[in-house]
Structures are given as C-alpha cells and as structure tokens.
Design a protein around this motif. Structure first.
Motif, PDB file in Angstrom:
ATOM      1  N   MET A  66      48.674  45.497   8.492  1.00 25.03           N
ATOM      2  CA  MET A  66      48.619  46.537   9.523  1.00 25.03           C
ATOM      3  C   MET A  66      49.480  46.128  10.713  1.00 25.03           C
ATOM      4  O   MET A  66      49.567  44.937  11.048  1.00 25.03           O
ATOM      5  CB  MET A  66      47.181  46.770   9.997  1.00 25.03           C
ATOM      6  CG  MET A  66      46.235  47.214   8.895  1.00 25.03           C
ATOM      7  SD  MET A  66      44.559  47.465   9.525  1.00 25.03           S
ATOM      8  CE  MET A  66      43.679  47.737   7.996  1.00 25.03           C
ATOM      9  N   SER A  67      50.044  47.104  11.370  1.00 22.16           N
ATOM     10  CA  SER A  67      50.943  46.823  12.493  1.00 22.16           C
ATOM     11  C   SER A  67      50.212  46.752  13.824  1.00 22.16           C
ATOM     12  O   SER A  67      50.831  46.543  14.857  1.00 22.16           O
ATOM     13  CB  SER A  67      52.019  47.914  12.565  1.00 22.16           C
ATOM     14  OG  SER A  67      51.409  49.191  12.746  1.00 22.16           O
ATOM     15  N   ASP A  68      48.895  46.932  13.808  1.00 21.25           N
ATOM     16  CA  ASP A  68      48.128  46.963  15.059  1.00 21.25           C
ATOM     17  C   ASP A  68      47.536  45.598  15.406  1.00 21.25           C
ATOM     18  O   ASP A  68      46.683  45.485  16.275  1.00 21.25           O
ATOM     19  CB  ASP A  68      47.023  48.010  14.976  1.00 21.25           C
ATOM     20  CG  ASP A  68      46.131  47.849  13.747  1.00 21.25           C
ATOM     21  OD1 ASP A  68      46.197  46.777  13.110  1.00 21.25           O
ATOM     22  OD2 ASP A  68      45.385  48.780  13.429  1.00 21.25           O
ATOM     23  N   GLY A  69      47.950  44.541  14.712  1.00 21.25           N
ATOM     24  CA  GLY A  69      47.445  43.212  14.997  1.00 21.25           C
ATOM     25  C   GLY A  69      46.338  42.773  14.075  1.00 21.25           C
ATOM     26  O   GLY A  69      45.847  41.653  14.195  1.00 21.25           O
ATOM     27  N   TYR A  70      45.938  43.629  13.145  1.00 16.32           N
ATOM     28  CA  TYR A  70      44.905  43.282  12.177  1.00 16.32           C
ATOM     29  C   TYR A  70      45.579  43.074  10.838  1.00 16.32           C
ATOM     30  O   TYR A  70      46.233  43.976  10.316  1.00 16.32           O
ATOM     31  CB  TYR A  70      43.858  44.395  12.095  1.00 16.32           C
ATOM     32  CG  TYR A  70      42.666  44.031  11.236  1.00 16.32           C
ATOM     33  CD1 TYR A  70      41.586  43.347  11.775  1.00 16.32           C
ATOM     34  CD2 TYR A  70      42.632  44.368   9.883  1.00 16.32           C
ATOM     35  CE1 TYR A  70      40.493  43.009  10.991  1.00 16.32           C
ATOM     36  CE2 TYR A  70      41.550  44.035   9.092  1.00 16.32           C
ATOM     37  CZ  TYR A  70      40.480  43.344   9.652  1.00 16.32           C
ATOM     38  OH  TYR A  70      39.400  43.006   8.871  1.00 16.32           O
ATOM     39  N   SER A  71      45.422  41.911  10.254  1.00 18.06           N
ATOM     40  CA  SER A  71      46.196  41.562   9.062  1.00 18.06           C
ATOM     41  C   SER A  71      45.412  41.636   7.756  1.00 18.06           C
ATOM     42  O   SER A  71      45.982  41.421   6.689  1.00 18.06           O
ATOM     43  CB  SER A  71      46.762  40.138   9.212  1.00 18.06           C
ATOM     44  OG  SER A  71      45.715  39.197   9.379  1.00 18.06           O
ATOM     45  N   GLU A  72      44.103  41.943   7.818  1.00 19.62           N
ATOM     46  CA  GLU A  72      43.297  41.986   6.606  1.00 19.62           C
ATOM     47  C   GLU A  72      43.385  43.367   5.947  1.00 19.62           C
ATOM     48  O   GLU A  72      44.013  44.282   6.461  1.00 19.62           O
ATOM     49  CB  GLU A  72      41.843  41.640   6.937  1.00 19.62           C
ATOM     50  CG  GLU A  72      41.644  40.280   7.578  1.00 19.62           C
ATOM     51  CD  GLU A  72      41.951  39.128   6.632  1.00 19.62           C
ATOM     52  OE1 GLU A  72      41.882  39.355   5.407  1.00 19.62           O
ATOM     53  OE2 GLU A  72      42.244  38.030   7.116  1.00 19.62           O
ATOM     54  N   THR A  73      42.710  43.511   4.806  1.00 18.78           N
ATOM     55  CA  THR A  73      42.698  44.777   4.096  1.00 18.78           C
ATOM     56  C   THR A  73      41.842  45.811   4.835  1.00 18.78           C
ATOM     57  O   THR A  73      41.038  45.467   5.715  1.00 18.78           O
ATOM     58  CB  THR A  73      42.116  44.606   2.685  1.00 18.78           C
ATOM     59  OG1 THR A  73      40.751  44.150   2.817  1.00 18.78           O
ATOM     60  CG2 THR A  73      42.933  43.608   1.871  1.00 18.78           C
TER      61      THR A  73
END
Length: 231
Positions: A1-8
C-alpha cells in the motif's frame, strides 16, 4: 500500500479490529454490543433508513435472486433489507446474535408477507448452517475479527451467489483505522473487503450506488460473486 502500511488487506482488517477494540468495548465485548442495541434497536429504522431509500440497489439485488432460492442473511437486524427482498425468493433464514434486534425484527414484520423467516440466535462465526443458494449481508460484518476467514466461509456456504452491501464514508459509516506510530491510516470497509476477495483469488463485482439520506449523499458498495474453490 502507498499509504505507509505494507501488510496485506486481510492483515489491515485484523489490525483495525484490534485498534478498534482498544478504544471501543463493543468491538470485542458481546455484552457491551448487546447493551448498545438494547437502546438503539427500537429507533434503528428511523435513524438508519438505508434499505427504505436504496431503491436502485434493491432492484439490482432482486435481479440476482431467483424465485426458488433459499437465502441465508447474516445480521438481518430489524429486517429492513429482508422485508424488501423476501417476496422474491422461496425461503429466508437470518443469523442474528442480538436479542434486541430479533425482538424488533418480530415486532416490525408485516403480516402481509406471511410467516416471519427463521432467526438463528448466533454469531456468524459460531453458526452451524452449512449451505444456502444465496448468502446476503448488509452492513453487518463490522465486528468480524478475521475478515479473510469470514469471506471464505461466505463463499463456501453459498451454492450460487454471495451478495454484500456496505455503506462507504462518513457521516454514515466510519472507516477502518490502523495506527502506525503517530499516524492513523484509514480505509473504507468495502474497499478492504474487495481487496481481501482479490487476495483469495475470488473474482467479484464491486459497484457503488448513491443514496440520499437526510439530504446528504451516501455511497453504498454492492459486492457480489459466484462461489468458487478457494485454497
């Protein structure tokens, strides 16, 4: 994700559930949830009249139903959607954990529709119903902790189709929130549900209907799919 959250997205839903539980007792507490509905259930249809206003959405759902269908509804609440869809199918069963909501469902059921559908006093996570032609749910999965498992079970329970309705956006629906450091990341439930279905490799349709509620535009997501084999 481009909002700073990298998980599923399935992990986002889980993290959002835990963040909500840290702030709101209702999220994880069944007794607190029931206490809320004891107060709110009698005025729910007045304050949340989505089913009465969403004529185009209802028509699209009716087009997906068949006269011989047996339908399983997750979280029918007061029966607002049930009453509009029930005449178009053969049988209907609801899974409703709230005693307050079940009372309102029975009180408001119109005599002209005939016998009231069976209501199973259970959470969806604990329900033992094994199969139905169509599984339907509208704005009822907000307390589900593990949405990936929930969607897989909806898929596995339906013989023909799963239909989900999910309101999008404030003031009618608060988004999911995850806190990363000092930053709050928000995502709409309907979008996360769609993304989790993609994680599961379930092909689905996602449309947005516009409904006016108290002169305020309200976006409502309509998600449906035919059941498929999921690993």
């Amino acid at each position: 994700m481009s909002d700073g959250y990298s998980e599923t997205s399935s992990q986002f839903w889980l993290d959002a559930w835990h963040y909500s539980a840290s702030k709101l007792d209702r999220t994880a507490g069944d007794a607190d949830e029931e206490a809320f509905w004891e107060d709110f259930a009698p005025v729910y249809d007045i304050k949340s009249p989505l089913a009465a206003l969403a004529g185009e959405l209802i028509a699209e759902v009716v087009d997906m139903l068949e006269p011989g269908d047996d339908v399983l509804e997750i979280g029918p609440g007061t029966g607002a959607f049930t009453k509009r869809l029930y005449p178009h199918v053969s049988s209907w069963t609801g899974v409703e954990p709230s005693a307050a909501m079940r009372r309102e469902f029975a009180r408001l059921w119109p005599a002209e529709l005939g016998d009231m559908p069976d209501l199973l006093p259970s959470r969806w996570e604990d329900c033992t119903v094994s199969a139905a032609d169509v599984v339907f749910t509208a704005n009822a999965v907000y307390r589900i902790r593990d949405m990936r498992t929930c969607l897989k079970r909806l898929n596995d329970t339906a013989r023909r189709r799963v239909i989900m309705v999910q309101t999008i956006g404030r003031p009618h629906a608060n988004p999911l929130e995850v806190k990363i450091g000092d930053t709050i990341i928000e995502r709409e439930r309907a979008h996360v549900i769609s993304d989790i279905l993609s994680e599961l490799k379930i092909e689905h349709r996602f449309r947005v209907h516009q409904v006016m509620r108290n002169n305020i535009p309200c976006s409502v997501g309509l998600i449906d799919w035919h059941p498929t084999v999921v690993d």
